[in-house]
Design an enzyme around this catalytic site. Sequence first.
Site, PDB file in Angstrom:
ATOM      1  N   GLY A  62       0.772  -1.224   0.000  1.00 22.07           N
ATOM      2  CA  GLY A  62       0.000   0.000   0.000  1.00 22.07           C
ATOM      3  C   GLY A  62       0.806   1.279   0.000  1.00 22.07           C
ATOM      4  N   GLY A  64       2.730   2.636   2.258  1.00 24.03           N
ATOM      5  CA  GLY A  64       4.103   2.516   2.743  1.00 24.03           C
ATOM      6  C   GLY A  64       5.062   2.050   1.669  1.00 24.03           C
ATOM      7  N   SER A 188      -5.413  10.178   8.619  1.00 19.83           N
ATOM      8  CA  SER A 188      -6.576   9.898   7.777  1.00 19.83           C
ATOM      9  C   SER A 188      -7.588  11.025   7.937  1.00 19.83           C
ATOM     10  CB  SER A 188      -7.217   8.564   8.190  1.00 19.83           C
ATOM     11  OG  SER A 188      -8.492   8.401   7.611  1.00 19.83           O
ATOM     12  N   TYR A 201     -11.092   3.656  15.324  1.00 24.53           N
ATOM     13  CA  TYR A 201     -10.077   3.909  14.297  1.00 24.53           C
ATOM     14  C   TYR A 201      -9.902   5.405  14.085  1.00 24.53           C
ATOM     15  CZ  TYR A 201      -7.847   4.096   9.691  1.00 24.53           C
ATOM     16  OH  TYR A 201      -7.006   4.381   8.639  1.00 24.53           O
ATOM     17  N   LYS A 205      -6.577   8.144  14.692  1.00 21.44           N
ATOM     18  CA  LYS A 205      -6.063   9.067  13.685  1.00 21.44           C
ATOM     19  C   LYS A 205      -6.176  10.515  14.172  1.00 21.44           C
ATOM     20  CE  LYS A 205      -4.895   5.906  10.799  1.00 21.44           C
ATOM     21  NZ  LYS A 205      -3.458   5.624  10.539  1.00 21.44           N
TER      22      LYS A 205
END
Length: 309
Positions: A62, A64, A188, A201, A205
């Site tokens: 992805g 990274g 995000s 989640y 972030k």
Amino acid sequence: MLSIVKDLLCLAGVYATVLWLYHYFLEPLCGIVWGSVRCLLWREKLPIRYGPWAVITGATDGIGKCYAEKLAEKGLKILLISRTESKLIKVAHELEKKYDVETKWIAVDFANGPEIYDRLRQQLAEFDIGLLVNNVGFLPPLVSFDRISETDLLDLIHINMMSATMLMRMVLPGMKARRRGIVINIASTSGDVPVPYMAAYGATKSYLKSLSVALQDELRGTGVECQLVTPGMVRTNLSRTFYDKMPWYIVILSAEQVARHGVFLIGKTWHTCGHWFHCIQVCWYPLLPLKATVRIIGSIIKGTANKVH
């Protein structure tokens, strides 16, 4: 009296509009223009400006992996960190062959918690780290908070929050001593406002966003920078179970698109969505009451979750 009230409301509207335009358009544009001019005038290459080694977590897939490729293309030596040794070896060999750069790798599972960091600190100490890309992340299923397993919640904390926090704490003293370096935190858009059915989640972030913005001010005058990257929906292994179920009007980008624009913006802006498509997609958030924004986003995520399950 009524005319005074009208004038005050008009001034308030103008101020709010200017502030919105500055935050979402003018400030990023000025940073990009000045950063581009600086690169042209001083011809600063990333290894010279920041240092020879780039450390990237979650580097085998992805965003990274794409960051590793783009930074290797810029001439940086690449230190890959991920949990699967076979993938690390494969990506390291690909980078060496294609870009003729030195690579190293460290296999570590950030879900294992605090006990991994003593060894990791010793391993990182031998490198002159110029860039740290905190990319590793974990996304549990799209369900209500009470249905997330305790294991997944602990993994969220360890992978999304503790990894970036501890790695920054490890590398920043060396960067400040050398008076060069940059930390790039991949967060995000789900950290911009609370997101129902991705509540935990999004909270991780939001933590990373808050930490990054605070560090940007702390690091002023040290020669070290901190950049916050907040992409929206991206086609990665994390989102593969549901990104094709999202509504047609949700812009879904490839990891390569995000990394290409993100690397271009290194040193040019303190905050980027990674791509202007995603910046446009979130600029409406402050135009509505927070509760209304949360309700709209929650209905989208809930509809997507229902299609998945």
